[in-house]
Design a protein around this motif. Structure first.
Motif, PDB file in Angstrom:
ATOM      1  N   TYR A   1       0.851  -1.191   0.000  1.00  0.00           N
ATOM      2  CA  TYR A   1       0.000   0.000   0.000  1.00  0.00           C
ATOM      3  C   TYR A   1       0.885   1.239   0.000  1.00  0.00           C
ATOM      4  O   TYR A   1       1.793   1.361   0.820  1.00  0.00           O
ATOM      5  N   VAL A   2       0.634   2.145  -0.938  1.00  0.00           N
ATOM      6  CA  VAL A   2       1.448   3.356  -1.083  1.00  0.00           C
ATOM      7  C   VAL A   2       0.636   4.564  -0.643  1.00  0.00           C
ATOM      8  O   VAL A   2      -0.305   4.960  -1.334  1.00  0.00           O
ATOM      9  N   PRO A   3       0.939   5.161   0.533  1.00  0.00           N
ATOM     10  CA  PRO A   3       0.208   6.362   0.956  1.00  0.00           C
ATOM     11  C   PRO A   3       0.342   7.459  -0.097  1.00  0.00           C
ATOM     12  O   PRO A   3       1.444   7.694  -0.607  1.00  0.00           O
ATOM     13  N   MET A   4      -0.790   8.092  -0.418  1.00  0.00           N
ATOM     14  CA  MET A   4      -0.772   9.086  -1.485  1.00  0.00           C
ATOM     15  C   MET A   4      -1.023  10.495  -0.970  1.00  0.00           C
ATOM     16  O   MET A   4      -1.718  10.707   0.020  1.00  0.00           O
ATOM     17  N   TYR A   5      -0.471  11.457  -1.678  1.00  0.00           N
ATOM     18  CA  TYR A   5      -0.703  12.863  -1.404  1.00  0.00           C
ATOM     19  C   TYR A   5      -1.846  13.326  -2.325  1.00  0.00           C
ATOM     20  O   TYR A   5      -2.027  12.766  -3.400  1.00  0.00           O
ATOM     21  N   PRO A   6      -2.618  14.342  -1.886  1.00  0.00           N
ATOM     22  CA  PRO A   6      -3.801  14.722  -2.676  1.00  0.00           C
ATOM     23  C   PRO A   6      -3.575  14.943  -4.165  1.00  0.00           C
ATOM     24  O   PRO A   6      -4.443  14.673  -4.976  1.00  0.00           O
ATOM     25  N   THR A   7      -2.412  15.413  -4.566  1.00  0.00           N
ATOM     26  CA  THR A   7      -2.235  15.685  -6.005  1.00  0.00           C
ATOM     27  C   THR A   7      -1.908  14.436  -6.808  1.00  0.00           C
ATOM     28  O   THR A   7      -1.461  14.540  -7.951  1.00  0.00           O
ATOM     29  N   GLY A   8      -2.066  13.268  -6.208  1.00  0.00           N
ATOM     30  CA  GLY A   8      -1.852  12.054  -6.981  1.00  0.00           C
ATOM     31  C   GLY A   8      -0.399  11.655  -7.085  1.00  0.00           C
ATOM     32  O   GLY A   8       0.005  10.957  -8.017  1.00  0.00           O
ATOM     33  N   ILE A   9       0.401  12.120  -6.123  1.00  0.00           N
ATOM     34  CA  ILE A   9       1.789  11.654  -6.048  1.00  0.00           C
ATOM     35  C   ILE A   9       1.932  10.897  -4.730  1.00  0.00           C
ATOM     36  O   ILE A   9       1.225  11.187  -3.758  1.00  0.00           O
TER      37      ILE A   9
ATOM     38  N   SER B   1       6.781  23.304  -6.875  1.00  0.00           N
ATOM     39  CA  SER B   1       5.931  23.574  -5.721  1.00  0.00           C
ATOM     40  C   SER B   1       4.442  23.552  -6.063  1.00  0.00           C
ATOM     41  O   SER B   1       3.601  23.643  -5.177  1.00  0.00           O
ATOM     42  N   ALA B   2       4.127  23.411  -7.358  1.00  0.00           N
ATOM     43  CA  ALA B   2       2.729  23.171  -7.727  1.00  0.00           C
ATOM     44  C   ALA B   2       2.338  21.758  -7.310  1.00  0.00           C
ATOM     45  O   ALA B   2       1.155  21.426  -7.272  1.00  0.00           O
ATOM     46  N   LEU B   3       3.322  20.939  -7.029  1.00  0.00           N
ATOM     47  CA  LEU B   3       3.115  19.531  -6.665  1.00  0.00           C
ATOM     48  C   LEU B   3       2.361  18.773  -7.749  1.00  0.00           C
ATOM     49  O   LEU B   3       1.750  17.739  -7.500  1.00  0.00           O
ATOM     50  N   ALA B   4       2.397  19.311  -8.960  1.00  0.00           N
ATOM     51  CA  ALA B   4       1.721  18.686 -10.100  1.00  0.00           C
ATOM     52  C   ALA B   4       2.292  19.291 -11.384  1.00  0.00           C
ATOM     53  O   ALA B   4       2.883  20.365 -11.362  1.00  0.00           O
ATOM     54  N   ALA B   5       2.114  18.573 -12.496  1.00  0.00           N
ATOM     55  CA  ALA B   5       2.590  19.065 -13.796  1.00  0.00           C
ATOM     56  C   ALA B   5       1.435  19.725 -14.529  1.00  0.00           C
ATOM     57  O   ALA B   5       1.076  19.344 -15.638  1.00  0.00           O
ATOM     58  N   ASP B   6       0.860  20.753 -13.909  1.00  0.00           N
ATOM     59  CA  ASP B   6      -0.341  21.365 -14.480  1.00  0.00           C
ATOM     60  C   ASP B   6      -0.087  22.792 -14.962  1.00  0.00           C
ATOM     61  O   ASP B   6       1.067  23.210 -15.111  1.00  0.00           O
ATOM     62  N   GLY B   7      -1.155  23.528 -15.191  1.00  0.00           N
ATOM     63  CA  GLY B   7      -1.025  24.891 -15.686  1.00  0.00           C
ATOM     64  C   GLY B   7      -0.368  25.815 -14.671  1.00  0.00           C
ATOM     65  O   GLY B   7       0.339  26.751 -15.041  1.00  0.00           O
TER      66      GLY B   7
END
Ligand SMILES: Nc1ncnc2c1ncn2[C@@H]1O[C@H](COP(=O)(O)OP(=O)(O)O)[C@@H](O)[C@H]1O
Ligand SMILES: Nc1ncnc2c1ncn2[C@@H]1O[C@H](COP(=O)(O)OP(=O)(O)O)[C@@H](O)[C@H]1O
Ligand SMILES: Nc1ncnc2c1ncn2[C@@H]1O[C@H](COP(=O)(O)OP(=O)(O)O)[C@@H](O)[C@H]1O
Lengths: 112, 474, 474, 474, 112, 112
Positions: free
Chosen positions: D141-149, D283-289
């Motif tokens: 089981y891999v604990p996840m962070y809200p942004t899907g990482i 620091s966006a913690l995601a590869a988004d806009g």
């Protein structure tokens, strides 16, 4: 004319230079040298093994001086370069037959 | 001396292993290696579909691993030699980036990853056939790897390993080897040492965990996430053989040979640390949880290694050094390599400490005890660190990170039996690397000669081998 | 001499081209350039949706391309000059990272990628309007590029090219150009040379493959995956003009001007190699199979280039050099740039070899034959390498990698007709770059002066232009 | 003098703040900080699902941020000291990579991001519990962070900040601090300065924008996208305190102390620029806009900062310097850090210019006015730049990039009220950093001593602290 | 025998060396030095503040010569090293008791 | 007192130093120099074109000695620095009027 060669500690260079020009000696030539003598260098480490470095970095100050200002120069260097610790260095004095200023071709003492 | 004996042993052992193998060949082909943990289900007819997230990470990782060889390793090694040889070392690293890449494209990848025969790959992928895009029924067709990345991505990522592994050996014969001989040596070494071992461990060969081949010859096989055996033991052991056969540098032991530029060495070590994230986390072949876990394990082990080595110096010599911290970090990175995708963070710290301790003493006590001149400690760091890592993987690997054993435990620590396979893989790698390297070098010694002329060694490799100087500061 | 003639020719040719263009402007606007191969279908009303995998790769690539200029190019070039000018070169690269970025944000991107007029972009994107996020009907709105990346990502990625291209020219006038003049020159060069060519080839202009504009004026247009014409021919040819107009360095030809720090040059070359993966594979604008293919082609060509150049030295001068291997790798990278997304791995090896051969002789025989002082061979490597690459793209481009011609073959080798468009694009780029650079320099020569005072050149640019020294080791 | 007064003020202010806090503790726990903008809806039972694109970008960003400390900062700082201290500085940076990583894994992450208490984190994540993969009902089981990482990715990314922040302080006491004391200082500083502030701002504490805690104690809280307060003000202000308490270098003011290797400084600055893309866009913690927008803002501000500082020198001293351009770029990067994910490109240019101006005068007029010896201007660049950035974030942050206020405006410029929260956060950070650093240093001064012996300082830290020399070129 | 020590500008080294060997002087020893004199160095900048660097990089050329060729050597150096600007440098002449060629053990003038 | 200046091959420095201190000579000063002489330097390559580097790196060893130990010093250097190949270097001997130890002010032979 005499040539004065002083081997001194690197961090004394600034002081010696200032003292000399304060005394009106406005020319000298500096060389980075490594010294070997009573002062025994230091040990360095290489992947957990030690080795001795026997050469100590020093600077050589060369000054050509008219005979009359020789003593002044020697005293000045002595005073400013001394710390009392082993490794203060040496001053060597030798004769100069002639000095020429390349820019003007002047020779002898006025070339200094 | 001791070297000779060791090698003798190696050769015999090898002969034996060889025979069994022949017997074994009678067996029918084992089936393909189990695909990595996170293969994505995909319609049988069209193979796995592209995962852009995985591909993005794998392309990045490939770039990072190339960066490890140069500037990373080139600066790390370059700083450790004397000024007159700095270009010699950098040139060997840089030239290998070109040389090994071409070999990999022509036959290396195919010999390593083609088919799943027990001992060596096949000819399927020669010249990139079956790897590159093709024009197939009216459209471009991109062969895919199970994790949803193009096979080209897998090929180039693995190709970067094929560059750095031989480059690591350079540390052993630095400052004295003939450049021309080095080139020939590396072509042979890559083909006859790296490719077989890569096939054994990663290509579904005799050591590939859980494969028929491994059950047949490898006692179940070993887990080597990113190259403890394939990269570090193979290069480290070969490095030792090189150091023994080429002999000591002129003046070794009598005059100091201090690193000429430790700032390069520190910068190189830092670049290796950064690049290693691609090396280890990239070995997940996907941007998934295993990659994240491997990334963390790598980082923690490097940190623990740096503190341990510098700490030992601090205690023993009363001064922590930059070279110590850098060497410790690299040792920690080497040691965690095989384990990175199988262990949790705290064991990763333990591996880092172990690496620091074992490699420290290998580079000091061990080396001086035997008196060989492994110039930049390629064996002391990679051979020893890789071995410690391969074995500790058998101790700390856990199903909590990857369930590779049908739900049963893996490492000794959680009650598994992985360790024996790790031991077998370690021994087999030691033997193949030592024996083949020995043979190649002996042949080259008789034909081309291993070492530059004494005059050239005194003047330095930069001027005599390459007609250049590293620094012209006047 | 020869330079003058060449330039005369250029100017005439340009005049002619100019006239046709005016006639042409009567035509009605051509329609947008074909979107890249892998646009994702998306509801007409909301535009393409974000693909995080693509965006991750493109952000990474943008970082890699910035790294190419500094530390990459700054170290590669910095190591090649004499110690007294090392900061001069590094400063030019570093300052351009700031200068060109601001220009790009204010008007450069708009002039290059705004609209699809034949000759130049438009004002749509001035000051980032229509590129940046906006507050639109009660929510942030992020303008997207067809491949599912934000337009901001596309803008910044392309902006990195706008930095390194002028930085490449620095090699031609190194060690003697006035800093102030260089700044003004680059502002004008970026605006009047780079932007038009980028628009022609990538912005849907007269050379954009398969567009109406190209059919109109460009004989169908050319394929330039990552900048053979836009980046390398444009900078390389302009570099030659610079070298001719600014004249030789004092003492050139009479005294040796050896590189002061080849370790930097080697490190810089390695960083260029690594960064080039972002440059070429990033030009797929997606993390797809084309990116993987471009990545591999780039790597293989660099490898072949390094081996070829070093090999030629080995044969001709009997010593392979670090500088040779580094130069060859860069030549290979330059040459594959336009072809990287269109060719398979084996042709990539061929391009690398061709780059090594042509650039080697351009930097030796050609340069000494004409006697110009292209200090760091910006023309010899980028001008020649880019030209060879642009033409060979017309030979080896294959639909097996990208089907851009409705299923019909592309390159000569597979029976296609692409080559003529490549020739046209190459000539047009040569002419524009040479002519406009010539005019700009002439004007600056008369107004500001191109060259530092003789005393300053003797003392070095570091002290006289920047009041600093590179190294103070006492 | 002035330093003393400032600190006195700090301590009082702190006491007061402290009291209020106690009163406050009576309140019931505020609820978790609002999850980042782009959380993906996911079945309640299994938490967010893995987004490979986001994870790919965050792993890349983590690698980039480590690269910022070494080689980036190590070269930037290393080049600025005198030759005899180059390894001292590099060692401090490198050793901190190991030290802070271990602390972060053991307790730092938990104290920063565990729970959402107002003042400090909790013990949830000690030793990586709840962060690492676990064996849970028969599967990993891999604990996840809200942004899907994976949370491991979040942990390691944040861990890189925990390395570079203390490393920035090194610039203040360079060339004279005892290594052993530095080690102890950093352990305490990381635990008692960094962790609380990180928790306040990013961990749902008293300054976390929009949280109950912030409404309670922080006047609504502040926006700090990538660490204007947490990283730059905290390190910069602590740096000032260090400079004041440890005192000037021998000979400071009387003899020149020129940078011994500006080529390293320029290379280091370039690497910082590149790495900062991971720092800010990551620091966006995601590869988004938002990541794309932050990437662009970062790039533009760095560019504007470089031009501004070099331009000021050009106007005032008539020569633009490499160090000026490099310092300006870093100042621009520092200043945009808190704003990067909230502002559009044009305001980013403004922040860059502001950074250039304020930091230029802080490093010249301000420093000479007060006469403290902040050796490498850690306060002048990070303390001042961070403060300017934190405040301007309150001016230029816009809902057009992120809608964090239910559709209402954010920054002053668009009519929002964010500024007051920014001011509170800035003051609180100044006070905590100054006060705690002061206390730690006083204690260490009395126990271990802060400074090396005079003889050692004269001979240099390389030989006396580490028994090594940076360069041995003979 | 005499020893000639000339302190000249770095960029003049090549010329002086060529001129001397053209005159048949086939041996010399070069040292990097820093000079202090009438020529006043330069200012450098460090983060917007200026500081003076008083030492000017120069090279020292040492040549041992037989007495008869002394004048020739002096003239050659004078001519080739001169620019007429302050900072051209100096030539110092002193006596040499002996010279030995290590390779052969030859002494005196034939060792030069 | 005499001053001995020996120009020798870099890799001979270690041997010469050890030999001298074995003979009880406990002080010397080392300078990095570049030599020009019969030994003809080497060619280097730059992008496929060759150029000659005529200066050969050497080290200069300076030792101030009392007259009586002069011969000993010369013999020691000769013996340890010789390879028999062109480029072994030279030894120059000149007079010293005086030597001063900065630390103590001692002058003459006891300052050495
Ligand atoms: N006989 C000598 N000839 C030339 N240089 C010498 C001699 N003896 C000492 N020196 C120089 O003087 C420096 C200081 O000498 P040392 O014996 O270490 O200390 P002290 O001068 O206090 O006796 C040495 O490092 C060396 O450079
Ligand atoms: N008295 C001196 N002793 C030794 N070297 C000197 C002396 N005076 C000048 N020099 C050397 O000669 C160089 C040139 O001298 P300077 O006074 O600057 O110009 P000029 O030779 O034109 O008078 C100086 O940099 C220094 O190296
Ligand atoms: N006339 C000279 N004056 C000063 N130094 C000299 C002279 N001749 C030779 N040297 C020094 O001696 C070194 C060796 O001399 P060289 O002629 O090359 O070989 P050899 O000593 O075997 O004749 C030279 O590199 C140079 O440094």
């Amino acid at each position: 004319m005499k040539k004065v060669e002083a081997i001194v500690r690197i961090f004394k260079l600034e002081d010696v230079k200032n003292a000399l020009s304060a005394k009106g000696i406005h020319g000298m030539t500096i060389t980075d040298v490594k010294g070997f003598g009573r002062q025994k260098g230091h040990t360095e480490m290489y992947r957990g093994t030690e080795y001795k470095v026997e050469f100590v970095p020093k600077v050589k100050i060369e000054v050509a001086v008219p005979d009359e200002s020789l003593q002044l120069v020697l005293d000045t260097i002595m005073r400013t370069a001394q710390t009392g610790q082993i490794g203060d260095g040496k001053i060597f004095v030798s004769d100069l037959n002639n000095t020429i200023r390349i820019r003007t071709g002047e020779t002898g003492e006025q070339a200094i | 001396m001791s070297g000779k004996r060791l090698l003798a042993a190696a050769v015999c052992a090898w002969a034996i292993l060889g025979l069994t193998s022949h017997a074994a060949r009678a067996q029918d082909e084992p089936k393909p290696a189990a695909a990595p943990a996170d293969v994505e289900a995909a319609p049988a007819d069209e193979g796995p579909k592209l995962d852009r997230g995985n591909n993005a990470w794998m392309l990045t990782s490939s770039a990072l691993v190339l960066m490890m060889t140069a500037p990373g390793l080139a600066m790390f090694y370059g700083g450790l030699v004397r000024k007159k040889n700095v270009l010699g070392v950098i040139m060997q690293c840089f030239f290998l980036m070109g040389l090994m890449t071409v070999i990999w494209g022509l036959w290396g990848y195919s010999l390593s990853f083609g088919g799943t025969k027990p001992w060596i790959g096949n000819a399927d992928y020669l010249f990139m056939n079956g790897v590159q895009s093709e024009w197939k029924d009216g459209a471009p067709y991109v062969p895919m790897y199970p994790t949803g990345i193009p096979m080209l991505t897998h090929m180039v990522f693995q190709g970067m390993f094929f560059i750095i592994t031989p480059a690591l050996i350079v540390g052993a014969f630095a400052e004295r080897m003939k450049f021309s001989t080095m080139v020939v040596f590396m072509i042979l070494w890559g083909t006859f040492v790296y490719c077989p071992i890569a096939h054994w461990v990663w290509g579904g060969g005799i050591l590939a965990y859980g494969t028929e081949n491994a059950k047949e010859y490898g006692m179940g096989g070993a887990l080597d996430f990113a190259g403890g055996t394939v990269v570090h033991i193979s290069s480290g052991v070969s490095a030792l053989v090189c150091a023994l056969l080429i002999g000591k540098r002129l003046g070794y032991g009598t005059e100091p040979m201090p690193p000429h530029n430790l700032t390069y060495t520190a910068v190189g070590a830092a670049l290796l640390w950064v690049g290693w994230f691609g090396f280890n986390a990239g070995s997940a072949l996907a941007a998934d949880g295993v990659a994240a876990s491997a990334f963390v394990a790598t980082h923690f082990s490097a940190a623990a290694g740096a503190l341990t080595w510098a700490g030992l110096e601090w205690v023993i010599r009363r001064k922590p050094t930059v070279l110590g911290a850098a060497s410790g970090a690299v040792a920690g990175l080497v040691c965690i390599t095989p384990a990175s995708g199988y262990v949790t963070p705290m064991p990763a710290l333990i591996l880092g400490v172990a690496a620091g301790v074992f490699c420290y003493f290998a580079c000091t006590s061990l080396k001086s005890a035997f008196g060989y001149d492994d110039s930049l400690d390629a064996f002391g760091v990679h051979g020893i660190g890789g071995t410690v890592g391969a074995l500790l993987t058998g101790v700390f690997a856990t199903r909590a990170v990857q369930d590779l054993n049908g739900g049963d435990p893996l490492g000794l620590y959680e009650g598994g039996t992985l360790l024996k396979g790790q031991i077998v893989a370690t021994i087999a790698t030691w033997i193949l690397a030592a024996a083949v390297t020995f043979v190649i070098l002996k042949v080259l010694d008789l034909t081309m000669g291993l070492r530059v002329a004494t005059q050239d060694e005194l003047q330095g490799l930069d001027l005599t081998q390459h007609g250049e100087e590293g620094y012209i500061f006047m």
